[in-house]
Structure formats: C-alpha cells, structure tokens
Design a protein around this motif. Structure first.
Motif, mmCIF file in Angstrom:
data_model
loop_
_atom_site.group_PDB
_atom_site.id
_atom_site.type_symbol
_atom_site.label_atom_id
_atom_site.label_comp_id
_atom_site.label_asym_id
_atom_site.label_seq_id
_atom_site.Cartn_x
_atom_site.Cartn_y
_atom_site.Cartn_z
ATOM 1 N N PHE A 1 25.269 -19.581 -5.787
ATOM 2 C CA PHE A 1 25.539 -18.003 -6.698
ATOM 3 C C PHE A 1 25.904 -17.110 -5.321
ATOM 4 O O PHE A 1 24.962 -16.945 -4.299
ATOM 5 C CB PHE A 1 24.241 -17.806 -7.286
ATOM 6 C CG PHE A 1 24.634 -16.742 -8.204
ATOM 7 C CD1 PHE A 1 25.280 -17.157 -9.347
ATOM 8 C CD2 PHE A 1 24.226 -15.488 -8.073
ATOM 9 C CE1 PHE A 1 25.651 -16.273 -10.657
ATOM 10 C CE2 PHE A 1 24.645 -14.530 -9.059
ATOM 11 C CZ PHE A 1 24.882 -14.708 -10.371
ATOM 12 N N PRO A 2 26.704 -16.129 -5.767
ATOM 13 C CA PRO A 2 27.053 -15.144 -4.646
ATOM 14 C C PRO A 2 26.107 -14.261 -4.464
ATOM 15 O O PRO A 2 25.243 -14.096 -5.413
ATOM 16 C CB PRO A 2 28.251 -14.401 -5.267
ATOM 17 C CG PRO A 2 29.108 -15.400 -6.348
ATOM 18 C CD PRO A 2 27.622 -16.201 -6.743
ATOM 19 N N ARG B 1 21.463 -14.858 -16.114
ATOM 20 C CA ARG B 1 22.540 -15.276 -17.238
ATOM 21 C C ARG B 1 23.266 -16.560 -16.841
ATOM 22 O O ARG B 1 23.493 -17.139 -17.780
ATOM 23 C CB ARG B 1 23.489 -14.093 -17.299
ATOM 24 C CG ARG B 1 22.989 -12.848 -17.861
ATOM 25 C CD ARG B 1 24.002 -11.782 -18.116
ATOM 26 N NE ARG B 1 24.746 -11.241 -16.964
ATOM 27 C CZ ARG B 1 24.477 -10.268 -16.509
ATOM 28 N NH1 ARG B 1 23.398 -9.410 -16.514
ATOM 29 N NH2 ARG B 1 25.114 -9.945 -15.261
ATOM 30 N N ALA B 2 23.471 -16.830 -15.394
ATOM 31 C CA ALA B 2 24.409 -18.026 -15.456
ATOM 32 C C ALA B 2 23.443 -19.201 -15.653
ATOM 33 O O ALA B 2 23.721 -20.146 -16.430
ATOM 34 C CB ALA B 2 24.736 -18.103 -14.011
ATOM 35 N N ILE B 3 22.111 -19.218 -15.268
ATOM 36 C CA ILE B 3 21.262 -20.019 -15.585
ATOM 37 C C ILE B 3 21.225 -20.435 -16.960
ATOM 38 O O ILE B 3 21.465 -21.672 -17.463
ATOM 39 C CB ILE B 3 19.975 -19.921 -14.897
ATOM 40 C CG1 ILE B 3 20.200 -20.077 -13.357
ATOM 41 C CG2 ILE B 3 18.857 -21.349 -15.339
ATOM 42 C CD1 ILE B 3 18.791 -19.520 -12.664
ATOM 43 N N ALA C 1 16.365 -22.583 -21.223
ATOM 44 C CA ALA C 1 15.635 -22.190 -20.084
ATOM 45 C C ALA C 1 15.182 -20.693 -20.269
ATOM 46 O O ALA C 1 15.695 -19.703 -20.929
ATOM 47 C CB ALA C 1 16.407 -22.124 -18.741
ATOM 48 N N ASP C 2 13.886 -20.592 -19.858
ATOM 49 C CA ASP C 2 13.435 -19.061 -20.129
ATOM 50 C C ASP C 2 12.857 -18.720 -18.467
ATOM 51 O O ASP C 2 12.258 -19.456 -17.807
ATOM 52 C CB ASP C 2 12.011 -19.107 -20.637
ATOM 53 C CG ASP C 2 11.464 -17.748 -20.992
ATOM 54 O OD1 ASP C 2 11.236 -17.047 -19.998
ATOM 55 O OD2 ASP C 2 11.401 -17.336 -22.013
ATOM 56 N N VAL C 3 13.700 -17.776 -17.833
ATOM 57 C CA VAL C 3 13.877 -17.674 -16.348
ATOM 58 C C VAL C 3 13.106 -16.424 -16.035
ATOM 59 O O VAL C 3 13.313 -15.314 -16.474
ATOM 60 C CB VAL C 3 15.263 -17.770 -16.004
ATOM 61 C CG1 VAL C 3 15.664 -17.638 -14.405
ATOM 62 C CG2 VAL C 3 16.135 -19.001 -16.373
#
Length: 303
Positions: A229-230, A273-275, A282-284
């Motif tokens: 990820f950037p 958001r990407a995950i 997923a709950d991140v």
C-alpha cells in the motif's frame, strides 16, 4: 454493495433454506411411512437437522446484522458460533441414533422389509433437485455478499446430496435385486457423514468462541495489501480473531513521522477501505506508528 442490499440478499437465502428444509421434511416423512426405508430415515433426520440449522442460520443472520451497541461493542456475530455449536451436538446425537438403528437392522432376522421403492425414489429425486436449486441460489448470494453463514449453509446442503443419492441407489437396488441390506449400509454411511460434519462444524464454532486467529489465506491477503500500500513503510503486530461471519483485525502500520496527522489519517483510512473491499468480513482497527518506532521499556505489556 450497500449493507441494506447485502442483508436483504442474505435473509432471502436464509428464508429459502428454511422453506426447502420444510418441504424436504414433509416429503421424507411421507416417504418413510410409505417405504419403511432406513436410508430414507437417515436423510429425514438430516433434513430435520437442516431445518434446525436453517432456522438458526436465519436467526443468526438477522441478529448478527444488528449494529454494535453499548452492551455489544463488537457487534452480535458470536450468536452464529453459539448456534453452530448447539447444532453440531444435535447432529452428532442423531448420527449415533441412526447408526445404532442401522446396525440393529443388519444384525436382526426380524425386520420390516422395504416397500414401495418407486414412491421413495420419486421423493429422493425431488429432494436432490430442490437441494440443487437452493445451493445455486446460496452460491449466488454468498458470492455477492460474502456472507459466511450462507456459504457454510450451502456447503452443508452440498454434503446432503450424498446421503440423498445413496438412499436413491439403495431403493433401486432393493427394487431390482432385493438387496435390502444395502438400505442399512447406506444409513450407516450417512450417519458417518453426519458425524464428520458435526465434528467439523463444532470445531469451527469452538475455535471462533475461543478467539482463534483467522485463516492463513485471510492473513496472507491482508499482508499483501498492507505490504504494497502506498505510504506504508512497514507493519507489525497483526492480530486477528473470528466471531461468527466477522473477522476482527488489529494492525500497526509504520508511516513517515514528518507528515501531518491529516495525511497519516488519510493513508490509514484508505488502507482500511482496501482491506474491507478485499475481505468484506473484516472489521479493521489500524494503529499508526512512525518509522523506526521502538517499544517503550516501561510498558508492562511490552507493546
């Protein structure tokens, strides 16, 4: 997909599952009375358990869709695991009862013969066709929503096809060649499959209730996303636990310490958001550290 649409699709799969289970229980009750086939009795018990599981799954889908509240800050998805654990016990008890009945019939000289095999075969064909339609819809819903309850229910119904086909074969062999013992043998095999399924379902539910980590595939996917990820220069302390169809994920990411808080927040929010896009279950929770941060020696947990 919006949460409301995802919930509607998931509930539709649950309602269809309950409806199909009710139809199959009714049809197999009639077939059992007509044929006296123990293999049909085995599939009837399986369908009755399917009905309980489908009802529990539907209730879990509805309950788990409730948002977090003051009493359940992490949501309500553990209800799915509690229901699955109870279902696995019921399945194991039924499997043992079917296996005992099949063994007694095999070893007894005074048994009631299987009758009206044709009627029983019609019911089993009906069961197989209806189950295939249900599985097709569940696969569609699971693919669109990522709902693990629907996916697990679909896998369970796929497993049901085996004893249904076995009962169909047993009835045909008895009608054509008078091989009545095949009926009991098929019932024993069906009981074995039920027991194996009960152990698998029970283990998964127990693992989730004991906060077991997510699967290796899930962790590998997250590591790949974060690693590429950037703006993220590294990560550590990746921790996961499962609760029903949700996976709770905590992770520390390393960012450029000279950037503003707004910039760091934007990277973390975009990463979250990407995950979630890749893994909707997923709950991140992301903690942001500057590059090269060292653990504080006074922290009693050394983290």
């Amino acid at each position: 997909m919006p949460d409301r649409e995802r919930t509607k699709l998931s509930i539709s799969a649950g309602v269809l599952s309950v409806t199909v289970a009710l139809l199959l229980v009714g049809a197999k009750l009639w077939a059992l009375a007509a044929t006296n086939s123990l293999s049909i009795a085995a599939t009837l018990a399986d369908s009755a358990l399917d009905l309980l599981m489908s009802l529990g799954g539907l209730a879990a889908i509805i309950y788990a869709s409730k948002p977090a509240d003051d009493d359940h800050a992490f949501g309500h998805t553990s209800a799915e695991d509690l229901a699955a654990l109870a279902q696995s016990v019921f399945i194991m008890v039924s499997a043992c009862a079917i296996a005992i009945a099949a063994y007694l019939r095999l070893t007894s000289d005074a048994v009631s013969p299987v009758a009206r095999e044709g009627a029983g075969m019609v019911v089993m064909v009906f069961s197989i066709v209806v189950t295939l339609i249900l599985v097709a819809w569940q696969r569609y819903v699971s693919k669109r929503t990522g709902n693990k309850v629907v996916e697990a229910d679909s896998l369970h119904y796929v497993g049901d096809l085996i004893p249904n086909m076995g009962a169909l074969i047993a009835l045909w062999l008895n009608a054509q060649f008078g091989l009545g013992s095949v009926d009991s043998i098929v019932a024993l095999l069906a009981a074995l499959l039920m027991a194996v399924g009960a152990i698998r379902i029970g283990k998964q539910a127990f693992d989730a209730l004991m906060d077991r980590a997510a699967s290796n595939d899930f962790i590998a996917d997250v590591e790949k996303i974060v690693g590429e990820f950037p703006g993220v220069h590294g990560f550590h302390d990746l921790k996961t636990r499962r609760a029903g169809s949700r996976v709770f994920l905590n992770i520390h990411i390393e960012l450029d310490g000279s950037q503003t808080l707004d910039e760091a927040h934007s990277i973390g929010a975009a990463l979250r958001r990407a995950i979630v896009a890749a893994r909707p279950e997923a709950d991140v929770l992301i903690h942001k550290d500057p590059i090269g941060v060292e653990r504080h020696p006074d922290d009693p947990r050394n983290a």
